[in-house]
Write a protein that holds these residues in place. Structure first.
Motif, short mmCIF file in Angstrom:
data_model
loop_
_atom_site.label_atom_id
_atom_site.label_comp_id
_atom_site.label_asym_id
_atom_site.label_seq_id
_atom_site.Cartn_x
_atom_site.Cartn_y
_atom_site.Cartn_z
N VAL A 18 0.77 -1.15 -0.09
CA VAL A 18 0.07 0.02 0.04
C VAL A 18 0.89 1.03 -0.01
O VAL A 18 1.05 2.15 -0.92
CB VAL A 18 -1.06 -0.01 1.26
N GLY A 73 -0.50 4.63 -1.36
CA GLY A 73 -1.45 4.54 -0.43
C GLY A 73 -0.99 5.43 0.91
O GLY A 73 0.31 5.72 0.86
N ALA A 128 -4.92 -1.95 6.05
CA ALA A 128 -4.49 -3.29 5.34
C ALA A 128 -3.79 -4.14 6.37
O ALA A 128 -4.16 -5.47 6.44
CB ALA A 128 -3.60 -2.85 4.25
N THR A 131 -6.73 -5.54 8.54
CA THR A 131 -7.78 -6.38 8.00
C THR A 131 -7.64 -7.70 8.21
O THR A 131 -8.41 -8.66 8.29
CB THR A 131 -7.54 -6.16 6.25
N PRO A 154 -2.92 -11.94 -5.06
CA PRO A 154 -2.05 -10.93 -5.46
C PRO A 154 -0.81 -11.47 -6.08
O PRO A 154 -0.10 -10.69 -6.65
CB PRO A 154 -1.76 -10.14 -4.01
N SER A 183 -2.50 -5.92 -6.89
CA SER A 183 -3.03 -4.75 -6.74
C SER A 183 -3.61 -4.40 -5.42
O SER A 183 -3.55 -5.32 -4.57
CB SER A 183 -4.11 -4.41 -7.85
N ILE A 184 -4.07 -3.14 -5.09
CA ILE A 184 -4.46 -2.78 -3.68
C ILE A 184 -5.79 -3.60 -3.34
O ILE A 184 -5.87 -4.20 -2.36
CB ILE A 184 -4.62 -1.42 -3.65
N SER A 185 -6.60 -3.83 -4.33
CA SER A 185 -7.74 -4.37 -4.00
C SER A 185 -7.56 -6.06 -3.73
O SER A 185 -8.21 -6.68 -2.85
CB SER A 185 -8.72 -4.48 -5.25
N THR A 186 -6.70 -6.67 -4.61
CA THR A 186 -6.29 -8.20 -4.40
C THR A 186 -5.58 -8.30 -2.97
O THR A 186 -5.83 -9.16 -2.42
CB THR A 186 -5.42 -8.65 -5.47
N PHE A 242 -6.03 -6.44 -0.37
CA PHE A 242 -7.23 -6.46 0.63
C PHE A 242 -7.85 -7.72 0.73
O PHE A 242 -8.06 -8.21 1.80
CB PHE A 242 -7.97 -5.20 0.58
N LEU A 243 -8.14 -8.35 -0.62
CA LEU A 243 -9.01 -9.65 -0.46
C LEU A 243 -8.02 -10.74 0.02
O LEU A 243 -8.75 -11.38 0.76
CB LEU A 243 -9.12 -10.00 -1.89
N CYS A 244 -6.70 -10.68 -0.25
CA CYS A 244 -5.91 -11.75 0.37
C CYS A 244 -5.97 -11.64 1.98
O CYS A 244 -5.75 -12.47 2.52
CB CYS A 244 -4.47 -11.42 -0.31
#
Length: 400
Positions: free
Chosen positions: A35, A40, A48, A51, A90, A95-98, A100-102
């Motif tokens: 991030v 970020g 992050a 999370t 990721p 990416s930032i979205s993946t 966070f998903l991870c």
């Protein structure tokens, strides 16, 4: 020296756990750095990092109930598979979205794995109840080792191959832990603990809040989390106030980790001489003294010594708490451990914000004094728990 079956099983589980723990210890570092290095803010990097605790704070009770129904071994392996899937996102599409998903998926997977591993050790047949504390302490040593090893591996992978390579490396490591779990004698069969499943969605919660003895155990578990987070979050803040270098602050944190590792190694011996309540009375009292003394320590070496003492005391907290929970509700061990995890993760998500707000207004010293006072109260409550247990034992003996 010939090892017992319980010791062999626990050592096998430690080997698997060291690899699985990379997901949390290394993943948090990778998420924060990703991030920060992709535009970020520091606040987003902190989110992050946190999370990983979000799903455990919400779902640990349900994960514990799942363990009770299907058995810890199946949950451990399902959780390892979930961590691999989360890490691949990721690794294949950084990416930032993946990222966070991870963090969400791996937070869930790691919570399930850790709860199941602790329940698996708790379920082992022990000749003496104190042996359970010792084996849980050994299991915690695996987490301590991974906590030191994981960030180094991830940092090296990021520097050599980038973030995609780092997440791919973590996926491979967790995959190795999954394969290893099929090759070693991992405790906790797939039958589940179906002796007396809970009736209704809040059975353990209802039991805890209707039983003062159980409630005391869970409140003390929250104090353990407060102490961990207070030291981990506030030591860098105090170090900055005192003008310590990053190296000195890192040394202090390493001394803390060394203390927890040493306690885990000694717990099998200590548990044969002290009950859970006795150990917690001493541990919380030591914690209170350390937090009161830390603001008076202006030397990095002195703070490192105090950090080691605190780590040594804090390392006794969770194994003794888990042992008491299992002894109080062996048929709901997963759900009971899940409630403890949920409460601990809730403290982990909220306490640093409170500590930071107080430190921003008044400095770091009041935070250390406040946590020290809470630990002193916890030591007193542990002493009352020991006295209550002694009375119950004496009453049962007189009835026989």
């Amino acid at each position: 020296m010939q090892l017992s079956r319980n010791q062999i099983q626990t050592l096998s589980l430690i080997a698997v756990s060291i690899l699985a723990n990379i997901t949390l210890s290394g993943g948090r570092v990778a998420a924060s750095l990703f991030v920060l290095r992709h535009g970020g803010s520091a606040a987003l990097a902190g989110i992050a990092y946190s999370t990983y605790s979000l799903i455990p704070a919400i779902l640990s009770l349900l994960i514990g109930r799942w363990i009770d129904h299907v058995g810890p071994r199946r949950v451990m392996r399902s959780s390892q598979a979930a961590m691999i899937i989360g890490l691949l996102a990721p690794a294949l599409l950084p990416s930032i979205s993946t990222v966070f998903l991870c963090a969400l998926v791996c937070g869930f997977g790691f919570a399930g794995y850790l709860l199941a591993a602790n329940v698996a050790v708790s379920m082992m047949p022990f000749a003496h109840p104190g042996e359970r504390v010792g084996m849980l302490g050994w299991l915690a040593m695996g987490g301590s080792a991974a906590g030191a090893f994981g960030p180094m591996v991830v940092g090296f992978a990021i520097d050599r191959g980038g973030f995609a390579a780092a997440y791919a490396a973590m996926a491979v490591i967790v995959g190795a832990s999954l394969l290893l779990s099929f090759c070693v004698d991992v405790p906790g069969g797939v039958g589940g603990m179906v002796k007396a499943p809970g009736k209704g969605g809040s059975s353990v919660v209802r039991d805890v809040f209707s039983n003062p003895r159980l409630l005391r155990i869970y409140l003390l578990a929250m104090v353990v989390s407060m102490g961990y987070d207070g030291f981990a979050f506030m030591t860098p803040v105090l170090g900055e106030e005192r003008g310590f270098s990053a190296t000195t602050i890192g040394m202090i944190m390493s001394c803390f980790a060394a203390g927890t590792f040493c306690m885990g190694a000694l717990l099998p011996w200590l548990s044969r001489h002290l009950t859970e309540w006795r150990m917690m009375t001493i541990a919380f009292g030591t914690t209170a003294a350390v937090f009161m003394l830390l603001p008076l320590a202006y030397s990095g070496y002195l703070q490192g010594a105090l950090g080691f003492v605190f780590g040594f005391a804090a390392g006794a907290g969770q194994p003794n708490i888990l042992s008491l929970i299992y002894r109080a509700m062996p048929d709901k061990a997963g759900e009971g451990a899940g409630l403890r995890s949920m409460m601990g993760n809730t403290v982990g998500m909220t306490a640093p914000s409170v500590y930071g707000a107080v430190a921003g207004l008044f400095g770091a010293v009041p935070v250390f004094i406040g946590v020290g006072c809470v630990a002193a109260i916890a030591s007193w409550q542990s002493h009352l728990g020991w006295k209550s247990r002694a009375r119950l034992t004496a009453s049962a003996a007189s009835e026989r």
